[in-house]
Design an enzyme around this catalytic site. Structure first.
Site, short mmCIF file in Angstrom:
data_model
loop_
_atom_site.label_atom_id
_atom_site.label_comp_id
_atom_site.label_asym_id
_atom_site.label_seq_id
_atom_site.Cartn_x
_atom_site.Cartn_y
_atom_site.Cartn_z
N LYS A 1 29.27 114.06 130.49
CA LYS A 1 30.44 114.24 129.82
C LYS A 1 30.93 113.45 128.86
O LYS A 1 31.39 112.38 129.06
CB LYS A 1 31.79 114.12 131.14
N GLU B 1 29.51 100.33 133.20
CA GLU B 1 29.48 99.50 132.01
C GLU B 1 31.00 99.40 131.49
O GLU B 1 31.27 100.47 130.79
CB GLU B 1 28.85 99.92 130.81
N CYS C 1 32.24 97.18 122.56
CA CYS C 1 32.29 96.46 123.84
C CYS C 1 31.94 95.07 123.78
O CYS C 1 32.57 94.32 124.56
CB CYS C 1 31.28 97.07 124.91
N GLU D 1 41.63 92.98 127.17
CA GLU D 1 40.68 93.64 125.94
C GLU D 1 41.74 94.46 125.05
O GLU D 1 42.51 95.49 125.54
CB GLU D 1 39.75 94.71 126.48
P1 NAD Z 1 37.84 105.36 129.18
O1 NAD Z 1 37.78 104.88 130.65
O2 NAD Z 1 39.37 106.07 128.81
O3 NAD Z 1 37.09 106.79 128.90
C1 NAD Z 1 35.81 106.74 129.24
C2 NAD Z 1 35.24 108.17 129.73
O4 NAD Z 1 35.84 108.36 131.00
C3 NAD Z 1 35.89 109.30 129.00
O5 NAD Z 1 34.66 110.06 128.75
C4 NAD Z 1 37.08 109.72 129.78
O6 NAD Z 1 37.35 111.28 129.32
C5 NAD Z 1 36.44 109.54 130.95
N1 NAD Z 1 37.49 109.53 131.96
C6 NAD Z 1 38.77 109.24 131.64
N2 NAD Z 1 39.54 109.40 132.80
C7 NAD Z 1 38.74 109.78 133.95
C8 NAD Z 1 38.95 109.78 135.16
N3 NAD Z 1 40.33 109.65 136.02
N4 NAD Z 1 37.68 110.18 135.90
C9 NAD Z 1 36.64 110.09 135.56
N5 NAD Z 1 36.33 110.00 134.14
C10 NAD Z 1 37.58 109.89 133.35
O7 NAD Z 1 37.22 104.26 127.94
P2 NAD Z 1 37.15 104.58 126.47
O8 NAD Z 1 38.82 104.21 125.81
O9 NAD Z 1 36.66 105.91 126.15
O10 NAD Z 1 36.25 103.56 125.87
C11 NAD Z 1 36.51 102.25 125.61
C12 NAD Z 1 36.14 101.16 126.76
O11 NAD Z 1 34.81 101.45 127.21
C13 NAD Z 1 36.53 99.92 126.30
O12 NAD Z 1 36.97 99.22 127.67
C14 NAD Z 1 35.15 99.36 126.28
O13 NAD Z 1 34.95 97.87 126.19
C15 NAD Z 1 34.38 100.08 126.97
N6 NAD Z 1 32.95 100.00 126.60
C16 NAD Z 1 32.04 99.37 127.45
C17 NAD Z 1 30.67 99.42 126.84
C18 NAD Z 1 29.71 98.43 127.85
O14 NAD Z 1 28.48 98.57 127.41
N7 NAD Z 1 29.95 97.69 128.69
C19 NAD Z 1 30.23 100.05 125.75
C20 NAD Z 1 31.32 100.66 125.20
C21 NAD Z 1 32.68 100.75 125.56
#
Ligand code: NAD
Length: 495
Positions: free
Chosen positions: A189, A265, A300, A399
């Site tokens: 997804k 992650e 990230c 963040e």
């Molecule tokens: P997000 O958590 O909003 O979304 C990530 C994914 O989760 C998307 O595909 C989204 O559709 C899905 N999602 C959202 N709500 C959900 C739910 N209730 N149930 C299941 N899935 C759901 O994050 P984002 O805004 O897309 O990404 C940014 C975040 O990702 C930042 O916090 C960043 O630090 C983190 N990040 C971490 C790494 C790492 O390797 N640690 C790498 C890149 C980004």
């Protein structure tokens, strides 16, 4: 490398409405629902993606399960799986320019970074795990003479991969490639804010000969399709990258459903520590500016807290400001720009709200803080530096995921360690020093998955990225990531 002429030939290419990939067939969501894809470059709609329902997720999971049980992929000879995964890597490399421009139109990453970090990295990841397939063995345990104990590595079954909008190809490949190499089937997804390049990757996987149903792609809202995956009783593992809030929800979903294995992650607030004995402060300022401002801070591992030894505090801030002001922000598909667009309007508004709160809390705005190029309709923001940020402030603890850095002074090494470790996160860090023993002490004392020394960023496929504390668990990349997608099974044989 990519030239401006090549970019311009691709930047307005029509993108047809995108569908779900289930059992090797492209299809609409069962209820016909769609989501508009809006480019952050100019705020214009470029296409639509299908908005999957829980029923669509269910069909995709069945398709993955059936392919797994049939053994189309899970029981294919290692050489066959290697060949297909290498072919996927070849096709990613052949289509790198198209993939990179498509991704940039979707999420605004500057093209010079996207071309390396997205298709470049994804192709390398598929190659790395393709090579692992016939090189990672099971074990024979030492036992008494009358027993033979074999430890088999087996694929687990159905892996759900849920990924964010920043670097979708790279992060998607970090999940899909090791999960496939271990013999699993996958339901992917992508984020509703950046699905296009991963949908194209799925096409490439089919073209490379991946059997139908082994990789299924479900696009749509996290709260609907993501939740349905989290709660699904026939998904064995969820490998997730995204925010801490969603990570917490996935833990609840797992507890409420089949206690599926979860790898999270999550976010970071990574400290970048500059000692007065650093060899080259200009270089430290230049790399530190890139370490926070590239991809508009939507990284990230961004070095979003810069801790500076008091003796060089004012001088370093001046150098950092000079570097920030040199960065040209604008159209991410113009090679003359260093920094592109913020991924969505909502993200830009969140970043600007952080600036307002930091000012209200008494942090000192050194430069930036404003939206840019509003007339373009796109989402751009100045690289922003706040100094005198104290540990209790919002900007020190939370963040932003935007181009905003917090600078804080420290008096000595002990205080530097305490400040570095003074948040809930533990993803990345850096230390700038010319003292070897200090560098090693800092690596030992900072609680984070990676500590850079005299640089910021950079890593290979053969080293893990593994968050500590609330930055997550498990590791992406390296052979350690392969283990996440395997079961260990012991055969205890009486001889
Ligand atoms: P997000 O958590 O909003 O979304 C990530 C994914 O989760 C998307 O595909 C989204 O559709 C899905 N999602 C959202 N709500 C959900 C739910 N209730 N149930 C299941 N899935 C759901 O994050 P984002 O805004 O897309 O990404 C940014 C975040 O990702 C930042 O916090 C960043 O630090 C983190 N990040 C971490 C790494 C790492 O390797 N640690 C790498 C890149 C980004």
């Amino acid at each position: 490398m990519i030239t401006q002429t090549e970019i311009d030939a691709l930047r307005h290419k029509e993108i047809k409405p995108q569908q779900l990939l289930i059992n090797g067939k492209w299809q609409d969501a069962e209820n016909g629902a769609e989501i508009d894809v809006v480019s952050p470059i100019d705020g214009q709609k470029i296409t639509t993606i299908a908005a999957a329902s829980a029923a669509d997720v269910d069909v995709a999971v069945s398709s993955a399960r059936n392919s797994f049980e049939r053994g189309d992929w899970s029981r294919m000879a290692p050489q066959g799986r290697m060949r297909i995964m290498h072919r996927i890597a070849d096709l990613i490399a052949q289509n790198a320019k198209e993939l990179a421009v498509l991704g940039v139109r979707d999420n605004g990453t500057e093209i010079c970074m996207a071309i390396k970090a997205e298709p470049g990295s994804a192709a390398g990841t598929f190659r790395f795990y393709a090579e692992a397939i016939d090189k990672v063995y099971g074990e024979i345990a030492p036992t008494a003479d009358n027993v033979l104990a074999l430890v088999h590595r087996e694929p687990v079954g159905v892996v759900g991969a849920i990924v964010p909008w920043n670097f979708p190809l790279m992060i998607g490949a970090w999940k899909i490639a090791p999960a496939l190499a271990a013999g699993n089937s996958v339901v992917l997804k992508p984020s509703e804010a950046a699905s296009l390049s991963l949908l194209r990757l799925a096409d490439i996987c089919l073209e490379a000969g991946l059997p139908p149903g082994v990789l299924n792609v479900i696009t749509g809202n996290g709260a609907v399709a993501g939740e349905a995956m989290g709660l699904h009783n026939d998904i064995d593992i969820i490998a997730f990258t995204g925010s801490g809030g969603t990570g917490r929800r996935l833990m609840e979903y797992a507890a409420r459903s089949n206690m599926k294995r979860l790898y999270l992650e999550l976010g970071g607030k990574s400290p970048n520590v500059i000692f007065a004995d650093a060899e080259d402060l200009d270089q430290a300022a230049k790399v530190s500016a890139a370490g926070i401002f590239r991809n508009s801070g939507e990284v990230c591992v961004a070095g979003s807290r810069i801790l500076v030894e008091r003796a060089i505090y004012d001088e370093f801030i001046e150098r950092l400001k000079n570097q920030a002001e040199k960065l040209k922000v604008g159209d991410p598909l113009d090679l003359a720009n260093n920094i592109g667009a913020i991924s969505t309007k909502q993200q830009l508004e969140g970043d600007l709200a952080f600036v307002e709160r930091a000012v209200a809390e008494g942090a000192r705005l050194v430069c930036g803080g404003q939206q840019l190029h509003a007339a373009s309709g796109g989402y751009y923001m100045q690289p922003t530096i706040f100094a005198d940020v104290r540990p209790e402030m919002d900007l020190f603890q939370h963040e932003v995921f935007g181009p905003v850095v917090a600078v804080t002074p420290f008096e000595n090494e002990e205080e530097a360690v305490a400040l570095a470790n003074g948040t809930d996160f533990g993803l990345a860090a850096a230390v700038w020093t010319s003292k070897l023993s200090r560098a090693h002490r800092m690596v030992r004392n900072i609680k984070s998955g990676v500590v850079h020394v005299n640089t910021y960023g950079g890593a290979g496929n053969n080293v893990p990225l593994a968050g500590m504390k609330q930055s997550g668990n498990g590791a992406d990349k390296s052979l350690h990531a392969l283990e996440k997608y395997e079961n260990l099974k012991t055969a205890w044989i009486s001889l």
